[in-house]
Write an enzyme that holds these catalytic residues in place. Structure first.
Site, PDB file in Angstrom:
ATOM      1  NE  ARG A 195      -9.298   5.658  -2.233  1.00  0.00           N
ATOM      2  CZ  ARG A 195      -8.036   6.077  -2.185  1.00  0.00           C
ATOM      3  NH1 ARG A 195      -7.238   5.683  -1.235  1.00  0.00           N
ATOM      4  NH2 ARG A 195      -7.577   6.914  -3.079  1.00  0.00           N
ATOM      5  CE1 TYR A 196     -11.269   1.356   1.742  1.00  0.00           C
ATOM      6  CE2 TYR A 196      -9.815   3.083   2.548  1.00  0.00           C
ATOM      7  CZ  TYR A 196      -9.998   1.889   1.868  1.00  0.00           C
ATOM      8  OH  TYR A 196      -8.925   1.237   1.330  1.00  0.00           O
ATOM      9  NE  ARG A 247     -10.649   3.040   6.908  1.00  0.00           N
ATOM     10  CZ  ARG A 247     -11.341   2.077   6.281  1.00  0.00           C
ATOM     11  NH1 ARG A 247     -12.665   2.074   6.313  1.00  0.00           N
ATOM     12  NH2 ARG A 247     -10.708   1.150   5.614  1.00  0.00           N
ATOM     13  CB  CYS A 290       8.091  14.332   4.011  1.00  0.00           C
ATOM     14  SG  CYS A 290       6.516  13.835   3.287  1.00  0.00           S
ATOM     15  CB  CYS A 316      10.297   7.759   0.598  1.00  0.00           C
ATOM     16  SG  CYS A 316      10.085   8.076   2.368  1.00  0.00           S
ATOM     17  CB  CYS A 366       6.937   9.227  -2.047  1.00  0.00           C
ATOM     18  SG  CYS A 366       5.423   9.961  -1.413  1.00  0.00           S
ATOM     19  NE  ARG A 416      -1.654  10.669  -0.692  1.00  0.00           N
ATOM     20  CZ  ARG A 416      -1.892  10.133   0.503  1.00  0.00           C
ATOM     21  NH1 ARG A 416      -1.077  10.354   1.503  1.00  0.00           N
ATOM     22  NH2 ARG A 416      -2.968   9.404   0.694  1.00  0.00           N
ATOM     23  CG  ASP A 475       0.686   2.521  -4.000  1.00  0.00           C
ATOM     24  OD1 ASP A 475      -0.124   1.591  -4.145  1.00  0.00           O
ATOM     25  OD2 ASP A 475       0.842   3.145  -2.933  1.00  0.00           O
ATOM     26  CG  ASP A 479      -4.347   2.161  -1.881  1.00  0.00           C
ATOM     27  OD1 ASP A 479      -5.518   2.373  -2.256  1.00  0.00           O
ATOM     28  OD2 ASP A 479      -3.883   2.558  -0.808  1.00  0.00           O
ATOM     29  CE  LYS A 508      -4.167   1.865   2.583  1.00  0.00           C
ATOM     30  NZ  LYS A 508      -5.169   2.964   2.415  1.00  0.00           N
TER      31      LYS A 508
HETATM   32  C1  LIG Z   1      -5.259   4.007   3.113  1.00  0.00           C
HETATM   33  C2  LIG Z   1      -6.383   4.940   3.245  1.00  0.00           C
HETATM   34  C3  LIG Z   1      -7.185   4.922   4.385  1.00  0.00           C
HETATM   35  C4  LIG Z   1      -6.917   4.016   5.551  1.00  0.00           C
HETATM   36  O1  LIG Z   1      -7.218   2.698   5.277  1.00  0.00           O
HETATM   37  P1  LIG Z   1      -7.144   1.633   6.480  1.00  0.00           P
HETATM   38  O2  LIG Z   1      -7.348   0.339   5.770  1.00  0.00           O
HETATM   39  O3  LIG Z   1      -8.222   1.990   7.450  1.00  0.00           O
HETATM   40  O4  LIG Z   1      -5.792   1.773   7.101  1.00  0.00           O
HETATM   41  C5  LIG Z   1      -8.245   5.777   4.444  1.00  0.00           C
HETATM   42  N1  LIG Z   1      -8.527   6.614   3.446  1.00  0.00           N
HETATM   43  C6  LIG Z   1      -7.778   6.659   2.333  1.00  0.00           C
HETATM   44  C7  LIG Z   1      -8.143   7.618   1.262  1.00  0.00           C
HETATM   45  C8  LIG Z   1      -6.670   5.824   2.190  1.00  0.00           C
HETATM   46  O5  LIG Z   1      -5.915   5.885   1.096  1.00  0.00           O
HETATM   47  S1  SF4 Z   2       6.420   7.947   1.694  1.00  0.00           S
HETATM   48 FE1  SF4 Z   2       6.043   9.980   0.770  1.00  0.00          FE
HETATM   49  S2  SF4 Z   2       4.620  10.980   2.198  1.00  0.00           S
HETATM   50 FE2  SF4 Z   2       5.578   9.286   3.315  1.00  0.00          FE
HETATM   51  S3  SF4 Z   2       7.389  10.186   4.352  1.00  0.00           S
HETATM   52 FE3  SF4 Z   2       8.086   9.321   2.394  1.00  0.00          FE
HETATM   53  S4  SF4 Z   2       8.002  11.075   0.984  1.00  0.00           S
HETATM   54 FE4  SF4 Z   2       6.726  11.617   2.732  1.00  0.00          FE
END
Ligand SMILES: *Cc1c(COP(=O)(O)O)cnc(C)c1O
Ligand code: SF4
Length: 356
Positions: free
Chosen positions: A102-103, A106, A115, A119, A122, A124, A283, A320, A327
């Site tokens: 995305r960025y 990274r 996991c 949670c 969550c 995801r 989210d 996000d 973010k």
């Molecule tokens: C959150 C996230 C990151 C990390 O973002 P930072 O601001 O560097 O902590 C990198 N890639 C993706 C796809 C993310 O969702």
């Molecule tokens: S927030 Fe989602 S990915 Fe993170 S530990 Fe909890 S269940 Fe797992």
């Protein structure tokens, strides 16, 4: 093991982790007459509560902040129109299976989909705990992508929770990443040191470090009670190994949406050598409306931390942006049109008027 075998979780006695509503009833965490209703929730979204977290729950407290994070609620079956199966737009930026770019500098690697705990909020939740993690062939494909993109400076390993992967898989990953000259940072995002501290073994710590890269670990916790003596000992093992630690917390209604709790959590992180990094606005994941505060409430809480709690204990409040836009810090904003606000709420002209 062949190439299509998913990256497996390390072997652990599974019996102690609660995975079904009947287990919760057996442990006295829910009444037996809720098993059927919560079964419908657990059939939709994965359920697991580790012994360390079970031990923290007071079944007599209907507002228990640990229970609220892990015990299913029928409210999860109510999805609002704004909620989305892919709330932060991971899919838009998935370049090869399990790898999100995305960025520019990274990538985020979803190594495993399981996991230690699930949670209830969550982001995801539509994918974690459902299905398998990456196969070895897919992991090799992700590494090939990273190798072919010299702009990638950092590999962030998430999931799922990467610390439940077997150390031999983590070792192979760290070595593969370390062998790519342009990647300098390997960052893991995990809840394991807090929710299953016994998994933070010398073998695991050795597996996530490699010469040629710097390993960082981001720790997810939401309530100060989660930072138990055992959890803090696990964090100390990571810190003593020279691994810098940062935190991430989700702002959750009924868990940590008051200034006293947030301050106690951020101080507990700092005491455990974890630098507060992000406070995430919750989210728009399906069935999580009962956890979401408003942005204005989040900004007010951040204002209450500023100045009253050490600068070391200040996270950035981030959202996000739905659709995959990444973010964004969402305030509060202290500097407006020629003035800056101090922690008491008083405004001061800046630049200051000329003095004679
Ligand atoms: C959150 C996230 C990151 C990390 O973002 P930072 O601001 O560097 O902590 C990198 N890639 C993706 C796809 C993310 O969702
Ligand atoms: S927030 Fe989602 S990915 Fe993170 S530990 Fe909890 S269940 Fe797992």
């Amino acid at each position: 093991m062949n190439d299509t075998t998913p990256i497996a979780a390390a072997e652990r006695p599974a019996s102690a982790t609660l995975r079904h509503p009947a287990d919760l009833a057996g442990a006295g965490l829910i009444p037996a007459d809720e098993i059927a209703a919560l079964g419908a929730v657990a059939a939709r979204y994965a359920l697991a509560i580790t012994p360390a977290m079970t031990a923290l729950i007071d079944p007599a407290d209907p507002a228990d902040p640990v229970a609220r994070q892990f015990i299913p609620d029928i409210a999860e079956l109510t999805t609002t129109p704004a909620e989305h199966a892919d709330p932060i737009g991971d899919d838009v930026h998935q370049v090869v299976p399990g790898l999100i770019h995305r960025y520019p500098d990274r990538v985020l690697l979803k190594l495993v989909s399981a996991c230690a705990v699930y949670c209830r909020f969550c982001f995801r939740r539509e994918t974690v705990g459902q299905g398998e993690g990456l196969s070895r062939a897919e992991l090799a494909g992700a590494i090939d992508y990273v190798r072919a993109h010299p702009e990638i400076w950092e590999v962030i390993v998430s999931g799922g929770d990467p610390f439940i992967a077997a150390p031999r898989h983590l070792r192979a990953l760290a070595d593969a990443v370390a062998a790519i000259a342009h990647v300098r940072i390997l960052r893991f995002h995990t809840r394991v040191p807090v929710v299953a501290p016994e998994r933070v073994t010398a073998e695991l710590i050795d597996a996530i470090t490699a010469s040629g890269i710097t390993t960082w670990v981001a720790i997810h916790a939401n309530h100060p009670r989660e930072l138990t003596r055992e959890g803090c000992a696990a964090l100390a093992r990571l810190a003593d190994a020279g691994i810098p630690l940062v935190s991430q917390t989700v702002l959750l209604k009924g868990v940590n949406d008051d200034a006293h709790t947030l301050a106690a959590l951020m101080r507990a992180f700092v005491e455990a050598r974890v630098k507060p990094y992000y406070l995430h606005h919750a989210d728009l994941a399906p069935g999580t409306g009962h956890f979401r505060s408003t942005v204005a409430e989040g900004q007010s809480l951040m204002k209450q931390l500023r100045g009253r709690v050490s600068g070391l204990a200040q996270p950035a409040y981030v959202l996000d942006i739905p659709g995959g836009h990444g973010k964004a810090p969402i305030g509060p904003d202290y500097s407006l049109a020629g003035s800056v606000e101090d922690f008491r709420g008083n405004r001061h002209a800046y630049p200051p008027p000329d003095r004679d």
